[in-house]
Design a protein around this motif. Structure first.
Motif, mmCIF file in Angstrom:
data_model
loop_
_atom_site.group_PDB
_atom_site.id
_atom_site.type_symbol
_atom_site.label_atom_id
_atom_site.label_comp_id
_atom_site.label_asym_id
_atom_site.label_seq_id
_atom_site.Cartn_x
_atom_site.Cartn_y
_atom_site.Cartn_z
ATOM 1 N N ASN A 284 32.590 43.452 35.998
ATOM 2 C CA ASN A 284 33.591 43.402 34.928
ATOM 3 C C ASN A 284 34.906 43.285 35.567
ATOM 4 O O ASN A 284 35.656 43.961 36.052
ATOM 5 N N ILE A 285 35.272 42.073 35.418
ATOM 6 C CA ILE A 285 36.656 41.549 36.076
ATOM 7 C C ILE A 285 37.871 41.134 34.969
ATOM 8 O O ILE A 285 37.444 40.809 33.938
ATOM 9 N N SER A 286 39.020 41.490 35.479
ATOM 10 C CA SER A 286 40.137 41.063 34.481
ATOM 11 C C SER A 286 40.563 39.754 34.877
ATOM 12 O O SER A 286 40.635 39.128 36.073
ATOM 13 N N HIS A 287 41.154 39.278 33.646
ATOM 14 C CA HIS A 287 41.698 37.828 34.053
ATOM 15 C C HIS A 287 43.133 38.048 34.650
ATOM 16 O O HIS A 287 43.564 36.971 34.980
ATOM 17 N N LYS A 288 44.184 39.171 34.582
ATOM 18 C CA LYS A 288 45.211 39.332 35.502
ATOM 19 C C LYS A 288 44.807 40.645 36.406
ATOM 20 O O LYS A 288 44.672 41.614 36.022
ATOM 21 N N LEU A 289 45.210 40.410 37.607
ATOM 22 C CA LEU A 289 45.139 41.585 38.553
ATOM 23 C C LEU A 289 46.094 42.669 38.355
ATOM 24 O O LEU A 289 45.696 43.885 38.627
ATOM 25 N N GLU A 290 47.229 42.290 37.633
ATOM 26 C CA GLU A 290 48.162 43.365 37.414
ATOM 27 C C GLU A 290 47.658 44.372 36.365
ATOM 28 O O GLU A 290 48.043 45.513 36.210
#
Length: 404
Positions: A208-214
């Motif tokens: 489950n990854i986010s498109h923005k690391l911040e």
């Protein structure tokens, strides 16, 4: 860091099942030889027939389906491939024939030979029935072993696609892109260590990854993008490949610039687990993510184009309670790379009189006074002398010259 990742990666399956099976067979045959050695070959022949005729009958059932409905679409009319695909191989047929000849030659181990042949025919027929109904189907371990051994998992395909379609194209150009970036961003140059001049590929276990690391960690800030790489690919002229630069703050407040991104095939794993028709639940997803990491690591280890240009970071999903887990992990890997990296530069105070002076490992500025002389070795030695010819062989004899 590396030891924590190795503890999560499943090892390849070994030969322990074969050793256990061979041990059980040896114990059983030894017991039969001790109790009734005259009937040993008869029992072995009957057991061989029971074990081989069942798969052969089940293979005939599969053969009927393949020949009638799939000979053209699946085998393109090559009928010679159908029997072997159904399990009717030469080894099974040969074992069955040898079992029949052995049983016919040594006789039945049972008092009534008719009972022996009834058992030989009845058991294979029941085996074929139960096998067709799925009662005797392969276990999950067997299916997993076959898929991993033959590289048939979803993870294998996605790992090779990620390497051939992306990493092998962009990693050889990464160093030049970072140099161009540093030339136009002079203020960020002190934040770039040698260890950070690699692509950090993040692989979370939950996929489950986010498109923005911040969005995952407020100690991570988007800084800028590296210069675009344009590559002609699959009919597209000047297809754009880009990387993002992030500034990561450590616990000590020091900033680290690095190029980091998630492995995009993880989106496929996650979306498949959300589709009921895919038959891809959470346990299977986690297993495939681990296998993806292991396969990608093996591929990149053998790639000369990508060597020393990447860093795979496996993210454990058991640290959801730590809001800065991602930044701590990235900084930890960057610091570890700084310790592992070595460069061919001159030390600040070079001892020109020492014959081994001239090469040193990269260490943080100001730490040279703590390094002993022994830690500076081994060093690179370059000779400026002209190459000398090989010496002629010297003959050694046992004759001694007497004194005059």
């Amino acid at each position: 860091m590396q030891s924590q990742q190795d503890a999560l990666i499943p090892r390849s399956r070994g030969n322990l099942p074969k050793v256990c099976a061979a041990t059980l067979a040896a114990i059983t045959i030894g017991g039969i030889m001790f109790l009734s050695p005259e009937r040993l070959f008869g029992w072995v022949a009957m057991a061989t027939l029971v074990l081989t005729l069942g798969p052969l009958l089940h293979g005939l059932c599969l053969l009927a389906e393949e020949m009638l409905h799939h000979s053209n679409t699946r085998y393109r009319g090559r009928l010679s491939r159908v029997p072997s695909a159904c399990g009717l191989g030469g080894k099974t047929l040969l074992a069955a024939v040898l079992g029949i000849l052995l049983l016919y030659g040594v006789g039945s181990p049972l008092p009534d030979s008719g009972q022996s042949w009834t058992l030989v025919f009845l058991v294979p027929i029941l085996y074929a029935l139960l096998k067709s109904l799925g009662v005797l189907g392969p276990s999950e371990v067997e299916v997993s072993d076959i898929c991993e051994g033959r590289k048939m998992n979803v993870a294998h395909g996605l790992a090779w696609s990620f390497y051939l379609g992306y990493l092998r194209l962009v990693l050889p150009r990464l160093n030049d892109s970072i140099k161009s970036f540093c030339a136009t961003h002079q203020s960020s140059s002190p934040c770039w260590g040698r260890g950070s001049r690699k692509l950090l590929i993040l692989i979370p276990l939950n996929a489950n990854i986010s498109h923005k690391l911040e969005d995952e960690d407020d100690n991570i800030r988007f800084y800028d993008n590296l210069p675009n790489n344009e590559i002609d690919r699959a009919g597209v002229r000047g297809r754009v490949y880009k990387h993002s630069v992030y500034r990561v703050l450590g616990e000590d407040g020091k900033a680290h610039d690095c190029v980091a991104e998630y492995a995009t095939p993880l989106l496929t794993f996650y979306n498949m687990s959300q589709e009921r028709s895919a038959g891809f639940g959470e346990p299977e997803r986690r297993q495939q993510v681990l296998l993806f990491y292991k396969t990608l690591q093996n591929i990149l280890d053998q790639s000369l184009e990508c060597r020393n240009r990447y860093r795979l970071i496996l993210l454990n999903d058991e640290h959801d309670d730590d809001p800065h887990y991602l930044s701590k992990t990235i900084v930890g890997h960057l610091q570890q790379q700084e310790k592992e990296e070595f460069c061919l530069t001159t030390p600040p105070q070079q001892d020109t009189g020492h014959p081994l002076a001239g090469v040193r490992p990269c260490v943080p500025h100001g730490d040279w006074q703590h390094i002993e002389a022994e830690s500076r070795e081994p060093t690179l030695m370059i000779s400026l002398d002209k190459p000398q010819p090989l010496k002629e062989p010297i003959e050694i004899t046992d004759h001694f010259q007497e004194a005059p």
